[in-house]
Design a protein around this motif. Structure first.
Motif, mmCIF file in Angstrom:
data_model
loop_
_atom_site.group_PDB
_atom_site.id
_atom_site.type_symbol
_atom_site.label_atom_id
_atom_site.label_comp_id
_atom_site.label_asym_id
_atom_site.label_seq_id
_atom_site.Cartn_x
_atom_site.Cartn_y
_atom_site.Cartn_z
ATOM 1 N N ILE A 90 7.080 5.448 -1.165
ATOM 2 C CA ILE A 90 5.876 6.265 -1.033
ATOM 3 C C ILE A 90 6.236 7.742 -0.917
ATOM 4 O O ILE A 90 7.381 8.112 -0.652
ATOM 5 C CB ILE A 90 5.029 5.820 0.169
ATOM 6 C CG1 ILE A 90 5.745 6.103 1.503
ATOM 7 C CG2 ILE A 90 4.678 4.351 0.062
ATOM 8 C CD1 ILE A 90 4.868 5.880 2.726
ATOM 9 N N ASP A 91 5.248 8.584 -1.112
ATOM 10 C CA ASP A 91 5.429 10.019 -0.918
ATOM 11 C C ASP A 91 5.813 10.259 0.544
ATOM 12 O O ASP A 91 5.147 9.756 1.453
ATOM 13 C CB ASP A 91 4.116 10.733 -1.247
ATOM 14 C CG ASP A 91 4.248 12.248 -1.245
ATOM 15 O OD1 ASP A 91 4.944 12.797 -0.365
ATOM 16 O OD2 ASP A 91 3.629 12.882 -2.114
ATOM 17 N N GLU A 131 0.842 -1.196 0.000
ATOM 18 C CA GLU A 131 0.000 0.000 0.000
ATOM 19 C C GLU A 131 0.881 1.250 0.000
ATOM 20 O O GLU A 131 1.987 1.240 0.538
ATOM 21 C CB GLU A 131 -0.920 0.010 1.225
ATOM 22 C CG GLU A 131 -1.871 -1.172 1.312
ATOM 23 C CD GLU A 131 -2.969 -1.128 0.263
ATOM 24 O OE1 GLU A 131 -3.092 -0.099 -0.443
ATOM 25 O OE2 GLU A 131 -3.713 -2.121 0.146
ATOM 26 N N THR A 132 0.361 2.327 -0.581
ATOM 27 C CA THR A 132 1.183 3.536 -0.724
ATOM 28 C C THR A 132 0.575 4.766 -0.049
ATOM 29 O O THR A 132 1.240 5.799 0.024
ATOM 30 C CB THR A 132 1.408 3.853 -2.209
ATOM 31 O OG1 THR A 132 0.146 4.021 -2.859
ATOM 32 C CG2 THR A 132 2.189 2.731 -2.899
ATOM 33 N N ARG A 133 -0.659 4.673 0.419
ATOM 34 C CA ARG A 133 -1.296 5.787 1.116
ATOM 35 C C ARG A 133 -1.363 5.488 2.601
ATOM 36 O O ARG A 133 -1.594 4.334 3.005
ATOM 37 C CB ARG A 133 -2.702 6.043 0.567
ATOM 38 C CG ARG A 133 -2.747 6.356 -0.917
ATOM 39 C CD ARG A 133 -2.050 7.685 -1.237
ATOM 40 N NE ARG A 133 -2.677 8.813 -0.590
ATOM 41 C CZ ARG A 133 -3.701 9.505 -1.102
ATOM 42 N NH1 ARG A 133 -4.207 9.152 -2.279
ATOM 43 N NH2 ARG A 133 -4.212 10.515 -0.455
ATOM 44 N N GLU A 184 3.095 10.969 2.916
ATOM 45 C CA GLU A 184 2.331 9.829 3.400
ATOM 46 C C GLU A 184 3.046 9.157 4.571
ATOM 47 O O GLU A 184 2.404 8.688 5.517
ATOM 48 C CB GLU A 184 2.094 8.824 2.269
ATOM 49 C CG GLU A 184 1.263 9.348 1.124
ATOM 50 C CD GLU A 184 -0.169 9.669 1.514
ATOM 51 O OE1 GLU A 184 -0.702 9.039 2.462
ATOM 52 O OE2 GLU A 184 -0.774 10.555 0.873
ATOM 53 N N ARG A 228 2.244 11.225 7.537
ATOM 54 C CA ARG A 228 0.861 10.980 7.962
ATOM 55 C C ARG A 228 0.743 9.641 8.681
ATOM 56 O O ARG A 228 0.039 9.524 9.703
ATOM 57 C CB ARG A 228 -0.056 11.008 6.724
ATOM 58 C CG ARG A 228 -1.501 10.615 6.978
ATOM 59 C CD ARG A 228 -2.212 11.603 7.844
ATOM 60 N NE ARG A 228 -3.612 11.247 8.008
ATOM 61 C CZ ARG A 228 -4.345 11.577 9.059
ATOM 62 N NH1 ARG A 228 -3.811 12.261 10.056
ATOM 63 N NH2 ARG A 228 -5.618 11.225 9.134
ATOM 64 N N GLU A 277 -3.519 6.034 4.975
ATOM 65 C CA GLU A 277 -4.750 5.437 5.496
ATOM 66 C C GLU A 277 -4.842 3.960 5.126
ATOM 67 O O GLU A 277 -5.279 3.127 5.939
ATOM 68 C CB GLU A 277 -5.968 6.203 4.980
ATOM 69 C CG GLU A 277 -6.210 7.535 5.657
ATOM 70 C CD GLU A 277 -5.278 8.645 5.160
ATOM 71 O OE1 GLU A 277 -4.532 8.412 4.177
ATOM 72 O OE2 GLU A 277 -5.288 9.742 5.761
#
Length: 222
Positions: free
Chosen positions: A88-89, A64-66, A92, A95, A68
């Motif tokens: 990932i960014d 997963e990359t986000r 993110e 976050r 949440e």
């Protein structure tokens, strides 16, 4: 310093127990991936994780990359650490640190060249450790780990010297090259999957040989 060992691609409670008995410091449990060995359903990851005694860590490998979505994956599987296998960014990653402050966060860096070092300042404020691997995240079919290939250890050694955080080394490790990896790269830990498997199954003799090689290399380094 003792080199930690993370045994990845754990597929069952029996394999987990074998790795723990051999002295593994951490176990890798692979979630859904676009390619590579070892993915198992989240329900099995959660079931295996409950069998692992402390202080052995359980790493969820997530594609997963986000933030949440990574958080949801963590909550569905119950690991003590999450290994983020995509670049990932960094926003993110920041976050995720807010969403999952109690879970150790490990960012994979796929070493293709010296530009890997440019990622250190982007991620370091938001994670607990790095893991250097040999994937090809930009390939048509993304490779995010489990390639069985060794990357350029000279770059890995430079990365470790520059990193303010612990760094695991992965990619093509076996009982035959573990000592050389420790001598040349000086990682915090080694991470491996295929190098201690036969016909896809965790091989107790290869596992013991790997642990002996690590202990011997540590004794010589010390």
């Amino acid at each position: 310093m003792r080199t930690r060992v993370k045994v990845c691609c754990i597929a069952s409670a029996e394999e987990a127990a074998m790795a723990v008995a051999a002295g593994a410091d951490a176990l890798g449990l692979v979630g859904a991936m676009p390619s590579g060995p070892g993915p198992i359903p989240d329900e099995r990851i959660a079931a295996i994780a409950t069998t692992v005694p402390p202080p052995v860590a359980t790493f969820l490998l997530t594609s997963e990359t986000r933030a949440e979505a990574i958080s949801a994956h963590i909550r569905a599987s119950g690991p003590t650490a999450v290994q983020i296998v995509s670049h990932i960014d960094p926003a993110e990653a920041a976050r995720l640190a807010v969403l999952e402050p109690r879970v150790r966060r490990v960012q994979v860096i796929h070493v293709g060249g010296n530009d890997a070092l440019d990622l250190i300042p982007a991620y370091a404020p938001h994670i607990h450790a790095f893991l250097l691997d040999s994937g090809r995240p930009n390939a048509t079919v993304r490779e995010l780990g489990g390639t069985g290939r060794v990357h350029d250890w000279a770059i890995s050694a430079e990365f470790i010297r520059a990193s303010p955080l612990p760094v695991f080394l992965a990619g093509g490790l076996t009982p035959d090259n573990a000592a050389e990896a420790i001598r040349r790269v000086r990682p915090y830990g080694l991470d491996l999957c295929s190098g201690i498997r036969t016909d896809g199954r965790l091989d107790p003799e290869k596992l013991r040989a790997f642990m002996r090689a690590v202990c011997s290399a540590d004794a010589q380094a010390g």
